[in-house]
Scaffold this motif. Structure first.
Motif, mmCIF file in Angstrom:
data_model
loop_
_atom_site.group_PDB
_atom_site.id
_atom_site.type_symbol
_atom_site.label_atom_id
_atom_site.label_comp_id
_atom_site.label_asym_id
_atom_site.label_seq_id
_atom_site.Cartn_x
_atom_site.Cartn_y
_atom_site.Cartn_z
ATOM 1 N N ILE A 6 0.868 -1.178 0.000
ATOM 2 C CA ILE A 6 0.000 0.000 0.000
ATOM 3 C C ILE A 6 0.905 1.229 0.000
ATOM 4 O O ILE A 6 1.671 1.447 0.938
ATOM 5 C CB ILE A 6 -0.957 -0.032 1.211
ATOM 6 C CG1 ILE A 6 -1.890 -1.237 1.059
ATOM 7 C CG2 ILE A 6 -1.725 1.286 1.320
ATOM 8 C CD1 ILE A 6 -2.905 -1.401 2.167
ATOM 9 N N THR A 8 2.918 3.149 -3.414
ATOM 10 C CA THR A 8 3.983 2.752 -4.354
ATOM 11 C C THR A 8 4.775 3.978 -4.796
ATOM 12 O O THR A 8 5.019 4.182 -5.976
ATOM 13 C CB THR A 8 3.400 2.008 -5.577
ATOM 14 O OG1 THR A 8 2.422 2.858 -6.188
ATOM 15 C CG2 THR A 8 2.775 0.689 -5.210
ATOM 16 N N ASN A 56 -7.202 0.242 -1.168
ATOM 17 C CA ASN A 56 -6.268 -0.359 -0.212
ATOM 18 C C ASN A 56 -6.879 -1.608 0.417
ATOM 19 O O ASN A 56 -6.193 -2.594 0.665
ATOM 20 C CB ASN A 56 -5.922 0.646 0.890
ATOM 21 C CG ASN A 56 -5.164 1.843 0.352
ATOM 22 O OD1 ASN A 56 -4.505 1.736 -0.675
ATOM 23 N ND2 ASN A 56 -5.268 2.978 1.029
ATOM 24 N N VAL A 70 3.434 4.176 3.141
ATOM 25 C CA VAL A 70 2.985 5.561 3.042
ATOM 26 C C VAL A 70 3.744 6.394 4.074
ATOM 27 O O VAL A 70 4.409 5.834 4.953
ATOM 28 C CB VAL A 70 1.452 5.692 3.245
ATOM 29 C CG1 VAL A 70 0.708 4.886 2.198
ATOM 30 C CG2 VAL A 70 1.032 5.284 4.640
ATOM 31 N N ASP A 74 0.160 9.797 6.812
ATOM 32 C CA ASP A 74 -0.892 9.138 6.027
ATOM 33 C C ASP A 74 -1.290 7.780 6.636
ATOM 34 O O ASP A 74 -2.180 7.104 6.125
ATOM 35 C CB ASP A 74 -0.420 8.919 4.573
ATOM 36 C CG ASP A 74 -0.288 10.241 3.816
ATOM 37 O OD1 ASP A 74 -1.148 11.122 4.035
ATOM 38 O OD2 ASP A 74 0.664 10.395 3.046
ATOM 39 N N VAL A 78 -4.924 5.091 6.331
ATOM 40 C CA VAL A 78 -4.799 3.738 5.772
ATOM 41 C C VAL A 78 -5.224 2.697 6.809
ATOM 42 O O VAL A 78 -5.978 1.766 6.511
ATOM 43 C CB VAL A 78 -3.346 3.478 5.286
ATOM 44 C CG1 VAL A 78 -3.163 2.033 4.871
ATOM 45 C CG2 VAL A 78 -3.009 4.407 4.131
ATOM 46 N N GLU A 81 -8.845 2.483 7.215
ATOM 47 C CA GLU A 81 -9.447 1.791 6.067
ATOM 48 C C GLU A 81 -9.342 0.277 6.203
ATOM 49 O O GLU A 81 -10.220 -0.466 5.776
ATOM 50 C CB GLU A 81 -8.661 2.199 4.814
ATOM 51 C CG GLU A 81 -9.436 2.903 3.743
ATOM 52 C CD GLU A 81 -8.494 3.265 2.612
ATOM 53 O OE1 GLU A 81 -8.666 2.719 1.535
ATOM 54 O OE2 GLU A 81 -7.581 4.082 2.827
ATOM 55 N N THR A 96 7.914 2.593 8.404
ATOM 56 C CA THR A 96 8.268 3.951 8.828
ATOM 57 C C THR A 96 8.652 3.988 10.305
ATOM 58 O O THR A 96 8.060 3.282 11.114
ATOM 59 C CB THR A 96 7.114 4.916 8.503
ATOM 60 O OG1 THR A 96 7.596 6.238 8.586
ATOM 61 C CG2 THR A 96 5.938 4.769 9.431
HETATM 62 N N1 LIG Z 1 13.005 7.066 1.326
HETATM 63 C C1 LIG Z 1 13.721 6.259 2.101
HETATM 64 O O1 LIG Z 1 14.948 6.026 1.899
HETATM 65 C C2 LIG Z 1 13.045 5.546 3.246
HETATM 66 C C3 LIG Z 1 13.787 4.614 4.002
HETATM 67 C C4 LIG Z 1 13.134 3.929 5.028
HETATM 68 C C5 LIG Z 1 11.805 4.186 5.302
HETATM 69 N N2 LIG Z 1 11.147 5.111 4.573
HETATM 70 C C6 LIG Z 1 9.732 5.352 4.892
HETATM 71 O O2 LIG Z 1 8.952 4.954 3.791
HETATM 72 C C7 LIG Z 1 7.708 5.670 3.839
HETATM 73 C C8 LIG Z 1 7.359 6.118 2.432
HETATM 74 O O3 LIG Z 1 8.378 6.992 1.992
HETATM 75 P P1 LIG Z 1 8.586 7.299 0.465
HETATM 76 O O4 LIG Z 1 9.921 7.973 0.353
HETATM 77 O O5 LIG Z 1 8.318 6.084 -0.347
HETATM 78 O O6 LIG Z 1 7.412 8.374 0.244
HETATM 79 P P2 LIG Z 1 6.631 8.704 -1.125
HETATM 80 O O7 LIG Z 1 7.548 8.567 -2.280
HETATM 81 O O8 LIG Z 1 5.934 9.987 -0.915
HETATM 82 O O9 LIG Z 1 5.553 7.528 -1.228
HETATM 83 C C9 LIG Z 1 4.422 7.474 -0.424
HETATM 84 C C10 LIG Z 1 3.315 6.954 -1.290
HETATM 85 O O10 LIG Z 1 2.179 6.708 -0.482
HETATM 86 C C11 LIG Z 1 1.041 7.027 -1.255
HETATM 87 N N3 LIG Z 1 -0.120 7.245 -0.375
HETATM 88 C C12 LIG Z 1 -0.339 8.263 0.488
HETATM 89 N N4 LIG Z 1 -1.517 8.100 1.116
HETATM 90 C C13 LIG Z 1 -2.050 6.950 0.643
HETATM 91 C C14 LIG Z 1 -3.247 6.256 0.901
HETATM 92 N N5 LIG Z 1 -4.157 6.709 1.785
HETATM 93 N N6 LIG Z 1 -3.467 5.108 0.237
HETATM 94 C C15 LIG Z 1 -2.564 4.627 -0.675
HETATM 95 N N7 LIG Z 1 -1.418 5.254 -0.965
HETATM 96 C C16 LIG Z 1 -1.152 6.395 -0.314
HETATM 97 C C17 LIG Z 1 1.440 8.271 -2.007
HETATM 98 O O11 LIG Z 1 0.595 8.434 -3.113
HETATM 99 P P3 LIG Z 1 0.545 9.781 -4.016
HETATM 100 O O12 LIG Z 1 1.183 9.379 -5.319
HETATM 101 O O13 LIG Z 1 -0.894 10.108 -4.181
HETATM 102 O O14 LIG Z 1 1.303 10.840 -3.280
HETATM 103 C C18 LIG Z 1 2.879 7.952 -2.378
HETATM 104 O O15 LIG Z 1 2.992 7.313 -3.631
HETATM 105 C C19 LIG Z 1 7.906 6.843 4.792
HETATM 106 O O16 LIG Z 1 7.175 6.613 5.951
HETATM 107 C C20 LIG Z 1 9.387 6.823 5.092
HETATM 108 O O17 LIG Z 1 9.641 7.175 6.423
HETATM 109 C C21 LIG Z 1 11.710 5.791 3.536
#
Ligand SMILES: NC(=O)c1ccc[n+]([C@@H]2O[C@H](COP(=O)([O-])OP(=O)(O)OC[C@H]3O[C@@H](n4cnc5c(N)ncnc54)[C@H](OP(=O)(O)O)[C@@H]3O)[C@@H](O)[C@H]2O)c1
Length: 285
Positions: A6, A8, A56, A70, A74, A78, A81, A96
């Protein structure tokens, strides 16, 4: 085994593609959902057989493992839901750091794990940080670690260590990339070597150093002793780093922990709104 993702965005897509590349998952067993459909549809186009849904709940339904990818703020939407959809046999994995396992256990009946990934998993390497909730059984842990070890080295940590472990394993690639960039730019400015050439040299050096510190069995101290012979050039450089960096890492840890504490407060307000908040209004309605 059916696995749902959930969200991407950056991390959700990275995990899906790493699991596919490692051969641990087949596209037919993956169902992905995302708030805006384009990112999930792109994945389905790249990996025929991967199922995409706009819901979802539909992604979670019947999946043995559900990865929540997410952003922290957010999560609540989720989780709410999924509340009436998931059951006690399913494993929900949060990726996260600030969302606490207890926050999820209080709202859904599933088994909960927190697995913090790293961008290094797209190279099928790096440590993933694993924390298990109270409902996770030894066989669930085995299943999760079998899966996650196809793309990383799973390391068990305590939830209280999540921030500092994430600083190193998960934020670390960005920190090290920043240092390499600064180093290459200084090299180029002061000596005329090409920036790209300096970065290539540095990247190969980092790769080799990582190997020495993992499979090579070196400790950081031994590695320094082997390279920095007394009176040599490396020793001069280490003396400069020693004086320049003495406060940097303490300040870095203070800054990431300060931000993390702010995120915890925001999340706590979201999951436990004060009187008059959303939950109270819903109860009164
Ligand atoms: N980046 C890293 O290196 C890293 C490392 C470890 C952990 N994390 C964790 O991974 C998590 C995600 O980070 P990310 O960098 O992948 O962020 P991101 O690129 O913003 O991806 C989050 C995705 O969640 C989607 N989303 C938001 N609300 C939703 C909902 N209600 N239902 C379904 N999809 C939903 C968003 O959709 P939209 O396209 O509509 O915005 C977006 O595609 C964070 O909590 C972060 O702390 C990240």
């Amino acid at each position: 085994m059916k696995v749902a993702f959930i969200g991407t965005g950056s991390m959700g897509s990275l995990l899906i593609e790493a699991f596919l590349r490692s051969g641990a998952l087949h596209p037919h067993y993956i169902c992905a959902s995302n708030r805006s459909p384009q990112k999930a549809e792109l994945l389905a186009k790249r990996h025929p057989g991967l199922r995409v849904t706009g819901s979802n709940a539909e992604a979670a339904n019947g999946s043995q493992i559900i990865f929540l990818c997410v952003k922290p703020l957010d999560y609540l939407a989720v989780i709410d839901e999924l509340a009436g959809i998931v059951d006690e046999r399913q494993i929900v994995v949060s990726i996260t750091s600030p969302v606490q396992i207890r926050m999820l256990e209080e709202r859904i009946p599933s088994k909960i794990a927190k697995i913090i990934p790293s961008i290094t998993h797209s190279a099928l390497s790096g440590a993933s940080l694993c924390i298990y909730g109270s409902r996770i059984l030894p066989e669930d842990r085995l299943l999760l670690e079998q899966l996650i070890s196809s793309i990383s080295i799973p390391m068990s940590i305590r939830e209280t260590e999540t921030r500092i472990a994430s600083d190193i394993a998960s934020c670390g690639p960005a920190f090290i990339a920043f240092i390499l960039q600064q180093w290459a730019e200084a090299a180029s400015r002061l000596t005329g070597i090409g920036r790209a050439e300096a970065i290539s040299l540095g990247a190969e050096m980092l790769y080799g150093t990582g190997k020495l510190l993992t499979e090579g069995g070196f400790t950081p101290e031994e590695l320094q002793r082997r390279v920095a012979v007394p009176g040599g050039v490396t020793a001069e450089g280490i003396a400069v780093l020693d004086s320049g960096l003495s406060r940097v890492f303490s300040s870095l840890i203070e800054a990431t922990h300060r931000k993390y504490d702010e995120d915890l407060v925001k999340l706590d307000g979201l999951f436990n709104p004060p009187s008059g908040g959303t939950a109270d209004r819903e109860e009164r309605a």
